[in-house]
Design a protein around this motif. Structure first.
Motif, PDB file in Angstrom:
ATOM      1  N   ARG A  92      -4.468   5.623  86.420  1.00 13.05           N
ATOM      2  CA  ARG A  92      -5.671   6.349  87.043  1.00 13.05           C
ATOM      3  C   ARG A  92      -7.272   5.732  87.217  1.00 13.05           C
ATOM      4  O   ARG A  92      -7.399   5.994  88.571  1.00 13.05           O
ATOM      5  CB  ARG A  92      -6.878   7.139  85.299  1.00 13.05           C
ATOM      6  N   ARG A 185     -19.744  20.401  90.257  1.00 15.97           N
ATOM      7  CA  ARG A 185     -20.010  18.938  90.038  1.00 15.97           C
ATOM      8  C   ARG A 185     -18.893  18.811  91.306  1.00 15.97           C
ATOM      9  O   ARG A 185     -18.836  17.318  91.456  1.00 15.97           O
ATOM     10  CB  ARG A 185     -19.110  18.813  89.061  1.00 15.97           C
ATOM     11  N   LYS A 195     -12.993   9.410  89.061  1.00 16.39           N
ATOM     12  CA  LYS A 195     -13.886   8.319  88.457  1.00 16.39           C
ATOM     13  C   LYS A 195     -14.419   7.299  88.941  1.00 16.39           C
ATOM     14  O   LYS A 195     -14.709   6.755  88.418  1.00 16.39           O
ATOM     15  CB  LYS A 195     -13.035   7.887  86.942  1.00 16.39           C
ATOM     16  N   TYR A 200     -20.683  11.567  88.515  1.00 15.45           N
ATOM     17  CA  TYR A 200     -22.532  11.719  87.710  1.00 15.45           C
ATOM     18  C   TYR A 200     -23.247  11.231  88.484  1.00 15.45           C
ATOM     19  O   TYR A 200     -24.330  12.507  87.676  1.00 15.45           O
ATOM     20  CB  TYR A 200     -21.788  10.011  86.610  1.00 15.45           C
ATOM     21  N   GLU A 231     -14.723  21.279  83.721  1.00 16.74           N
ATOM     22  CA  GLU A 231     -14.765  21.276  82.562  1.00 16.74           C
ATOM     23  C   GLU A 231     -15.770  21.140  82.267  1.00 16.74           C
ATOM     24  O   GLU A 231     -17.206  21.579  82.906  1.00 16.74           O
ATOM     25  CB  GLU A 231     -14.786  19.311  83.368  1.00 16.74           C
ATOM     26  N   GLY A 233     -19.554  19.498  80.715  1.00 18.07           N
ATOM     27  CA  GLY A 233     -19.726  17.637  81.060  1.00 18.07           C
ATOM     28  C   GLY A 233     -19.084  16.488  81.197  1.00 18.07           C
ATOM     29  O   GLY A 233     -18.646  16.911  82.147  1.00 18.07           O
ATOM     30  N   ALA A 234     -18.570  15.955  80.513  1.00 20.83           N
ATOM     31  CA  ALA A 234     -17.558  14.540  81.341  1.00 20.83           C
ATOM     32  C   ALA A 234     -17.029  14.539  81.094  1.00 20.83           C
ATOM     33  O   ALA A 234     -16.160  13.735  80.165  1.00 20.83           O
ATOM     34  CB  ALA A 234     -18.290  13.625  81.460  1.00 20.83           C
ATOM     35  N   MET A 235     -16.366  15.776  80.091  1.00 18.85           N
ATOM     36  CA  MET A 235     -14.924  15.977  79.468  1.00 18.85           C
ATOM     37  C   MET A 235     -14.228  16.983  79.947  1.00 18.85           C
ATOM     38  O   MET A 235     -14.760  17.747  81.107  1.00 18.85           O
ATOM     39  CB  MET A 235     -15.116  16.452  77.969  1.00 18.85           C
ATOM     40  N   ASN A 236     -12.997  17.553  79.806  1.00 19.33           N
ATOM     41  CA  ASN A 236     -12.328  18.713  79.920  1.00 19.33           C
ATOM     42  C   ASN A 236     -11.891  19.856  78.758  1.00 19.33           C
ATOM     43  O   ASN A 236     -13.155  19.301  77.561  1.00 19.33           O
ATOM     44  CB  ASN A 236     -10.849  17.967  79.985  1.00 19.33           C
ATOM     45  N   LEU A 255     -11.169  16.221  86.628  1.00 15.16           N
ATOM     46  CA  LEU A 255     -10.688  14.624  86.312  1.00 15.16           C
ATOM     47  C   LEU A 255      -9.476  14.797  85.052  1.00 15.16           C
ATOM     48  O   LEU A 255      -9.603  15.521  84.374  1.00 15.16           O
ATOM     49  CB  LEU A 255     -11.821  14.010  85.349  1.00 15.16           C
ATOM     50  N   GLY A 257      -8.065  13.962  82.110  1.00 17.65           N
ATOM     51  CA  GLY A 257      -8.273  13.319  80.949  1.00 17.65           C
ATOM     52  C   GLY A 257      -7.053  13.019  80.301  1.00 17.65           C
ATOM     53  O   GLY A 257      -6.025  13.024  80.866  1.00 17.65           O
ATOM     54  N   THR A 259      -7.197  11.931  77.405  1.00 18.29           N
ATOM     55  CA  THR A 259      -7.005  12.815  75.771  1.00 18.29           C
ATOM     56  C   THR A 259      -6.776  14.074  76.433  1.00 18.29           C
ATOM     57  O   THR A 259      -5.954  14.511  75.197  1.00 18.29           O
ATOM     58  CB  THR A 259      -9.167  13.296  75.820  1.00 18.29           C
ATOM     59  N   ARG A 260      -7.452  14.757  77.473  1.00 18.27           N
ATOM     60  CA  ARG A 260      -6.791  15.774  77.818  1.00 18.27           C
ATOM     61  C   ARG A 260      -4.453  16.261  78.042  1.00 18.27           C
ATOM     62  O   ARG A 260      -4.340  16.906  76.811  1.00 18.27           O
ATOM     63  CB  ARG A 260      -7.268  16.887  79.332  1.00 18.27           C
ATOM     64  N   ALA A 299     -12.748  18.137  75.654  1.00 16.06           N
ATOM     65  CA  ALA A 299     -12.267  16.984  75.108  1.00 16.06           C
ATOM     66  C   ALA A 299     -12.036  15.499  75.931  1.00 16.06           C
ATOM     67  O   ALA A 299     -11.881  15.237  77.273  1.00 16.06           O
ATOM     68  CB  ALA A 299     -10.421  17.155  75.460  1.00 16.06           C
ATOM     69  N   GLY A 300     -12.792  14.266  75.397  1.00 18.24           N
ATOM     70  CA  GLY A 300     -12.925  12.551  76.222  1.00 18.24           C
ATOM     71  C   GLY A 300     -12.672  11.776  75.206  1.00 18.24           C
ATOM     72  O   GLY A 300     -12.771  11.634  74.500  1.00 18.24           O
ATOM     73  N   THR A 301     -12.899  10.580  75.935  1.00 18.44           N
ATOM     74  CA  THR A 301     -12.690   9.269  75.034  1.00 18.44           C
ATOM     75  C   THR A 301     -13.595   9.172  74.130  1.00 18.44           C
ATOM     76  O   THR A 301     -13.114   8.420  73.062  1.00 18.44           O
ATOM     77  CB  THR A 301     -12.680   8.117  75.581  1.00 18.44           C
TER      78      THR A 301
HETATM   79  C1  LIG Z   1     -13.421  10.903  82.085  1.00 17.45           C
HETATM   80  C2  LIG Z   1     -13.973  11.480  82.064  1.00 17.45           C
HETATM   81  C3  LIG Z   1     -13.151  13.273  81.222  1.00 17.45           C
HETATM   82  C4  LIG Z   1     -11.935  12.483  80.519  1.00 17.45           C
HETATM   83  O1  LIG Z   1     -11.161  11.539  79.932  1.00 17.45           O
HETATM   84  P1  LIG Z   1     -10.685  10.940  78.824  1.00 17.45           P
HETATM   85  O2  LIG Z   1      -9.248   9.445  79.436  1.00 17.45           O
HETATM   86  O3  LIG Z   1      -9.648  11.447  78.270  1.00 17.45           O
HETATM   87  O4  LIG Z   1     -11.961  10.354  78.600  1.00 17.45           O
HETATM   88  C5  LIG Z   1     -13.534  14.412  81.739  1.00 17.45           C
HETATM   89  N1  LIG Z   1     -14.189  14.813  82.656  1.00 17.45           N
HETATM   90  C6  LIG Z   1     -14.703  13.478  83.317  1.00 17.45           C
HETATM   91  C7  LIG Z   1     -15.260  14.148  84.785  1.00 17.45           C
HETATM   92  C8  LIG Z   1     -14.631  12.638  82.562  1.00 17.45           C
HETATM   93  O5  LIG Z   1     -15.358  11.293  83.627  1.00 17.45           O
END
Ligand SMILES: *Cc1c(COP(=O)(O)O)cnc(C)c1O
Length: 356
Positions: A92, A185, A195, A200, A231, A233-236, A255, A257, A259-260, A299-301
């Protein structure tokens, strides 16, 4: 394989108290750096003491934001350092670099460099419940010129930061989400799937406004019609409707993800029906009204899974399910973190050992 120079420091830092450490506030003794120019490619690989770096005031990144990053974690399993799908993160990273017209990395070299750094910093991987070592690889253009064109030179760096679980043991909380209907966004054809720092920067105003209204995060809608889910925030984002999982399809502004992707693979294997689709906000709202939507989660890291307890849609407040963590989010959280901690069998082959 490339040579990595090790520049040792005399005084090692004290490890932080993991019960109070804030996300991304503490860094380990060392960091990795490498430089790029056209003649030499990626070169001058170093593991050196963590600390400030020098860049020119005209560096491209400072003015035109040529910068991309990644986020993944290392875990300690029976004293051994392991990573979760790091190949996906470096793949990625290269897709983000490509989109931002930046020099690409060699994914094998990048993973080798990360492993070398982790071998030195192994003692920094915290071992408590839900704790891990957050890894932040990033690349930026550092050429000194104010001309608007891609940088000729780049830096690749990796920082390591010990982090606690977002939730303390067994007590996953829920978040309050504000559906953002003014700011967007990312837009079609833009850089939403990269990314990259600018995404951001562009999101902070909406986050600030939502926090002022008492919400934790915003749910982003598409940048064209502001009708479809993107999305949180910064998660899916995922939701459960009539026992089936739904998540927006990757459309260029979302993005992708890791995790997604992992949740989709796990859920399908576990027998769930998973829908990746263009999802109108009105579908989610109708499901919250008639009770067919029982769970919503990010869902995110960082959090792995972040269950949503309340949603504000155009001023109408909806409690999701009974407002607590639902069974699907709990099952996914337990399985993914279990695989990462070596407590659940890694049947998908997601774990990579640092010492191999
Ligand atoms: C990093 C991020 C994610 C989640 O990605 P992961 O690889 O699961 O951590 C989702 N959305 C945004 C905007 C991100 O920056």
């Amino acid at each position: 394989m490339m040579e990595i120079k090790f520049i040792e420091r005399k005084d090692l830092k004290e490890k932080p108290d993991m019960s109070t450490v804030k996300f991304g506030s503490q860094f380990t003794d060392y960091m990795l750096t490498a430089s790029y120019d056209e003649a030499n490619g990626w070169h001058d690989w170093r593991i050196e003491p963590y600390g400030p770096i020098q860049i020119a005031p005209t560096a491209v990144v400072l003015h035109y934001a040529q910068t991309v990053f990644e986020g993944l974690k290392a875990y300690s399993v029976d004293g051994e350092a392991v990573l979760f799908r790091p190949d996906q993160n470096f793949a990625r990273l290269n897709r983000s670099l490509e989109r931002m017209s930046m020099a690409k990395i060699d994914e094998v070299e990048a993973l080798t460099a990360l492993k070398e750094l982790l071998k030195i910093e192994k003692d920094w991987i915290p071992t408590g419940e839900g704790q891990s070592l957050y890894i932040r690889p990033f690349v930026f253009g550092d050429d000194h010129t104010l001309g608007v064109h891609p940088s000729d030179t780049y830096k690749f760096m990796i920082l390591l930061s010990p982090v606690g679980g977002l939730f303390s043991a067994g007590t996953m909380g829920t978040t309050k989400i504000y559906v953002e209907d003014k700011f967007v966004r990312a837009v079609r054809g833009g850089v939403g799937e990269a990314k990259t720092g600018g995404n951001y920067a562009a999101s902070m105003k909406a986050q600030e406004v939502a926090e002022g209204l008492g919400y934790d995060q915003v749910l982003w809608l598409d940048g064209v019609e502001q009708k479809y889910l993107e999305e949180v925030g910064a998660m899916n984002i995922f939701f459960v409707k009539d026992g089936e999982l739904y998540t927006p399809e990757l459309n260029g502004s979302i993005l992708p993800g890791v995790t997604r992707m992992s949740i989709i693979e796990f859920a399908k294997d576990a027998g769930y029906k998973v829908h990746e689709a263009r999802i109108p906000l009105t579908d989610l709202e109708a499901g919250l009204k008639d009770g067919s939507v029982t769970e919503v989660f990010g869902a995110g890291t960082a959090a792995v899974v972040a269950p949503v307890g309340e949603l504000n849609i155009h001023g109408n407040k909806y409690v999701v399910g009974d407002g607590n963590v639902g069974p699907v989010a709990q099952e996914i959280y337990t399985t993914l973190t279990g695989i990462q901690n070596g407590k659940v069998e890694d049947k998908f082959n997601w774990i990579v050992k640092v010492d191999e």
